[in-house]
Structure formats: C-alpha cells, structure tokens
Design an enzyme around this catalytic site. Structure first.
Site, PDB file in Angstrom:
ATOM      1  N   TYR A  69      -0.608  42.480  82.614  1.00 12.17           N
ATOM      2  CA  TYR A  69      -1.855  43.219  82.687  1.00 12.17           C
ATOM      3  C   TYR A  69      -2.275  43.084  84.141  1.00 12.17           C
ATOM      4  O   TYR A  69      -2.530  41.976  84.624  1.00 12.17           O
ATOM      5  CB  TYR A  69      -2.904  42.624  81.741  1.00 12.17           C
TER       6      TYR A  69
ATOM      7  N   ASP B 254     -15.457  39.633  91.093  1.00 18.76           N
ATOM      8  CA  ASP B 254     -15.616  40.794  90.225  1.00 18.76           C
ATOM      9  C   ASP B 254     -15.898  40.292  88.814  1.00 18.76           C
ATOM     10  O   ASP B 254     -15.055  39.650  88.195  1.00 18.76           O
ATOM     11  CB  ASP B 254     -14.318  41.602  90.285  1.00 18.76           C
TER      12      ASP B 254
ATOM     13  N   GLU C  77     -11.949  39.723  81.990  1.00 21.24           N
ATOM     14  CA  GLU C  77     -10.547  39.928  81.621  1.00 21.24           C
ATOM     15  C   GLU C  77      -9.778  38.601  81.631  1.00 21.24           C
ATOM     16  O   GLU C  77      -8.972  38.337  80.727  1.00 21.24           O
ATOM     17  CB  GLU C  77      -9.898  40.926  82.578  1.00 21.24           C
TER      18      GLU C  77
END
Length: 142
Positions: free
Chosen positions: A5, A90, A96
């Site tokens: 990912y 971020d 994530e």
C-alpha cells in the site's frame, strides 16, 4: 514478491518529489510487485483525481468512497510503505499507518535522505517496523 500500500502525499512540490522518487525506486526493486500494489492516487472514487480537482476534498461522498477503497487497499496489501516527510506530517498517513498496525501489516517508513535523522512523531516511530532512507529503497529486500 510482496505487494504494498503506497502511502504518500502529493499535495505540494516536496510531497510530489518524494512520491516520484519512491515510486521509481519501487518499480526498480525486484522484491516488490508494483503492478499489483495499491497506489491510492490510482484508485480515486469515480476516477476523479483530487490532485487535479482539489475541490473534491470538500465532497463527503467522494471522500468517504475514496477512503473506503483505501482501507481495502491496506487490507489486501502485504505491507504498508509510508513515504514520510518529518517536516510535513500528514494526519491521513498517520491514520493509514494506524490501520496497518491494527491489521498486523509490516510498516516501513521511507524518509528522504535530506530529512533523515530529523525528529519524528512518536506515534509514527511506534507504528513503524523499520525506518529507512529514500536512497535505500531501491535495494530494500521486502
């Protein structure tokens, strides 16, 4: 080969530079399968790329559908590779990484060489299985 990912921002020039450099290194790395990896920018809801249409960042339907797709991307990839810029943390990347952590995925932080050694958020350190320099990515054995 492993799938990844590809967790990387693309909202300003520094992020786009790191994105391109990391992506190219992964394409050249023979232990990662980028053809079957999940690159969020390539899976935006309705094919609407937010880098080209930033107004969709205010669209709940677009954001929800895109985020759900990204969650599937994290679930189905072998690893979560986060291109981390210490000077530009971020919050989405943090989320994530947290999801990948909870799923038990291997989590690799890749930091541009010129920012390597700078302070990193403690939760990002905690979530990472390993932290490497960008220059090490091309030959990293996944």
């Amino acid at each position: 080969m492993k799938t990844a990912y590809f967790c990387c921002g693309w909202f300003d020039e520094n992020q786009r530079k790191a994105y391109k450099e990391a992506y190219q290194a992964l394409v050249e790395n023979n232990t990662i399968d980028m053809t079957h990896s999940y690159v969020p920018l390539e899976h935006q809801y309705l094919g609407i790329r937010v880098d080209e249409h930033p107004e969709y960042l205010h669209d709940k339907e677009w954001a929800t559908a895109t985020a759900k797709g990204d969650m599937i991307g994290i679930q189905t990839a072998d690893i979560c590779l986060a291109v981390y810029l210490p000077r530009q943390e971020d919050v989405g990347q943090g989320f994530e990484l947290g999801v990948a952590y909870e799923l038990g995925k291997y989590r690799l932080l890749v930091i541009p060489d010129e920012q390597y050694g700078e302070p990193i958020n403690l939760m990002s350190w905690f979530a990472a299985d390993k932290v490497i320099k960008m220059s090490e990515l091309r030959n990293f054995d996944f």
